[in-house]
Design an enzyme around this catalytic site. Structure first.
Site, PDB file in Angstrom:
ATOM      1  N   SER A   1      -3.237  -8.357   1.955  1.00 54.06           N
ATOM      2  CA  SER A   1      -4.384  -8.502   1.079  1.00 54.06           C
ATOM      3  C   SER A   1      -4.817  -9.977   1.034  1.00 54.06           C
ATOM      4  CB  SER A   1      -4.034  -7.940  -0.307  1.00 54.06           C
ATOM      5  OG  SER A   1      -5.156  -7.836  -1.126  1.00 54.06           O
TER       6      SER A   1
ATOM      7  N   ASP B   1      -9.059   2.157   2.788  1.00 52.45           N
ATOM      8  CA  ASP B   1      -8.807   1.033   1.878  1.00 52.45           C
ATOM      9  C   ASP B   1     -10.009   0.876   0.945  1.00 52.45           C
ATOM     10  OD1 ASP B   1      -8.360  -1.456   0.660  1.00 52.45           O
ATOM     11  OD2 ASP B   1      -7.427  -2.295   2.460  1.00 52.45           O
TER      12      ASP B   1
ATOM     13  N   HIS C   1      -4.873   0.837   0.698  1.00 53.22           N
ATOM     14  CA  HIS C   1      -4.672  -0.620   0.734  1.00 53.22           C
ATOM     15  C   HIS C   1      -3.201  -1.013   0.707  1.00 53.22           C
ATOM     16  CE1 HIS C   1      -5.877  -4.791   0.099  1.00 53.22           C
ATOM     17  NE2 HIS C   1      -5.044  -4.871  -0.932  1.00 53.22           N
TER      18      HIS C   1
END
Length: 437
Positions: free
Chosen positions: A242, A334, A369
């Protein structure tokens, strides 16, 4: 209890293993053709209980082998040896938005596996099991050493593999929630890579001064890792998930200090103010706050914050300058970052620059994600508080549980292969860098 059920035997092997190792669940001495339920129960460190179940039919020999037999109902379907772990969910009545994360890696994740007569999907606390078995799942292999790192105003933890070394190294960056997250580094050290988990958002310097660190913080962490007597200073990688991927790419492309053997970016992006650091990245998010969307369940969707992919070269890392292999792990569902669009743009940039031979993309349908190590329970949404933010919110991460779980297993295996290939093999990365000057 029926006399025919009093001899039921349950075993799980290995009962003590790393979290990314498979186990085999075997039920014996069951009346042939009988419906049975396998059940897993885990109490997490924050006191919440998680459970999963699979429905099975005993074969003609009166046995069930979860590695070979098909679950016909419950939390998962089909032949899923580890389904009882990756399908774990909070028990009914739990507070919403929970996410399972190991904080104390020096203790195991303890899971009770039980077998019940008949097919059940709830109220297990009211049932009497036929047999039970307790398993321990560890992030730290025996002999792995955990060393807090506080020098030069760093906040981190170094995990060293067993033995004298020296070992290849890795700098491990997590995302926008901050905190010192250790479990992935502990697991990487269990696979022979000295790993430094680094807190770059809620570290001691930021806590004391109220200011975010600059890019030199990452270079300092790299030097500390590089200079450790049990680390091979010329064989270091970075891994970012991330927001961590932003600074992984920034260091790999622009830092005069950081010379990487390879880099791994999970669920991330190259979109960033090239001349800025963590503060400027946070400012970019704030400027784009009107791009936030919400699901029908009022979950926050952040994936549009950085879209459209900018054409301005000052707003994205120039991956065409990369001189080390790069692995991108992309979840196609995601809902938090624009990982697919970013990966496609990076691929085009590297193709134009002629260094796309360094790029590997792993892209997984129906995957969200939070791509974690294998058998980590899938969290499609959870309560989340970003670093420096007072209020928690329900955030949509995305993914469908079976597909997401399969992606975690496949990507982790390929990440380890990628890291070991590039950290243990090949020529001196300093020589590679010089040859391109």
């Amino acid at each position: 209890m029926d006399n025919s059920l009093q001899r039921v035997k349950l075993s799980v092997h290995p009962s003590r293993a790393l979290v990314d190792e498979e186990f085999v669940i075997l039920v014996q001495n069951v009346p042939p053709g009988s419906p049975m339920t396998l059940h897993a129960l885990h109490c997490s460190e924050d006191g919440h209980r998680w459970e999963a179940c699979g429905h099975y039919i005993a074969d003609s020999s009166g046995s069930i082998n979860a590695a070979d037999d098909c679950s016909v109902g419950g939390s998962y379907l089909g032949v899923e040896p580890m389904g009882l772990l990756w399908s774990l969910k909070p028990v009914p009545g739990s507070k919403p938005g929970l996410r399972m994360r190991k904080k104390d890696v020096q203790t195991p994740m303890v899971v009770a596996i039980s077998v019940f007569n008949g097919h059940h999907s709830e109220a297990f606390v009211d049932q009497v099991s036929l047999a039970s078995w307790v398993v321990e799942r560890w992030y730290m292999a025996p002999g792995v050493r955990r060393i807090p790192v506080t020098e030069q105003q760093l906040t981190g933890t170094l995990f060293l593999p067993p033995g004298p070394g020296p070992f290849p190294g890795l700098l491990d960056l997590w995302g926008g929630g901050g905190q010192l997250v250790e479990y992935r580094s502990a697991l990487l050290a269990s696979h022979g890579i000295a790993s430094l988990a680094l807190d770059y958002l809620t570290n001691e310097f930021t806590t004391q001064t109220g200011k975010m660190v600059d890019n030199q913080y990452f270079e300092t962490a790299y030097r500390v890792l590089q200079q450790h007597p049990q680390v091979l200073g010329s064989r270091i990688a970075m891994l970012g998930l991330s927001l961590g991927s932003v600074f992984t790419l920034k260091m790999a492309v622009y830092s005069p200090v950081v010379k990487l053997r390879c880099a791994v970016c999970i669920s991330g992006s190259h979109i960033q103010p090239v001349s800025g650091g963590p503060q400027e990245m946070m400012d970019l998010f704030t400027r784009n706050i009107e791009k936030i969307n919400f699901s029908e369940q009022n979950e926050v969707i952040w994936r549009s914050l950085l879209l459209p992919v900018p054409s301005d070269p000052s707003m994205k890392a120039d991956v065409g300058r990369l001189r080390c292999p790069l692995l991108l792990v992309v979840g196609e569902d995601d809902q938090n970052w624009c990982t697919q669009e970013s990966a496609a743009d990076m691929e085009q940039m590297m193709a134009r620059a002629g260094n796309d031979h360094l790029l590997t993309i792993l892209s997984y349908p129906e995957t969200g994600h939070l791509i974690e190590p294998p058998y980590t329970p899938h969290t499609p949404s959870s309560m989340y508080r970003g670093a420096g933010v007072d209020q928690k919110m329900m955030v949509l991460w995305g993914g469908k549980t079976p597909e997401h779980s399969a992606a975690q297993e496949d990507s982790w295996r390929k990440i380890l292969t990628f890291l070991k290939k590039n950290l243990y093999g090949g020529s001196d990365p300093q020589a590679i860098h010089r040859s391109h000057l």
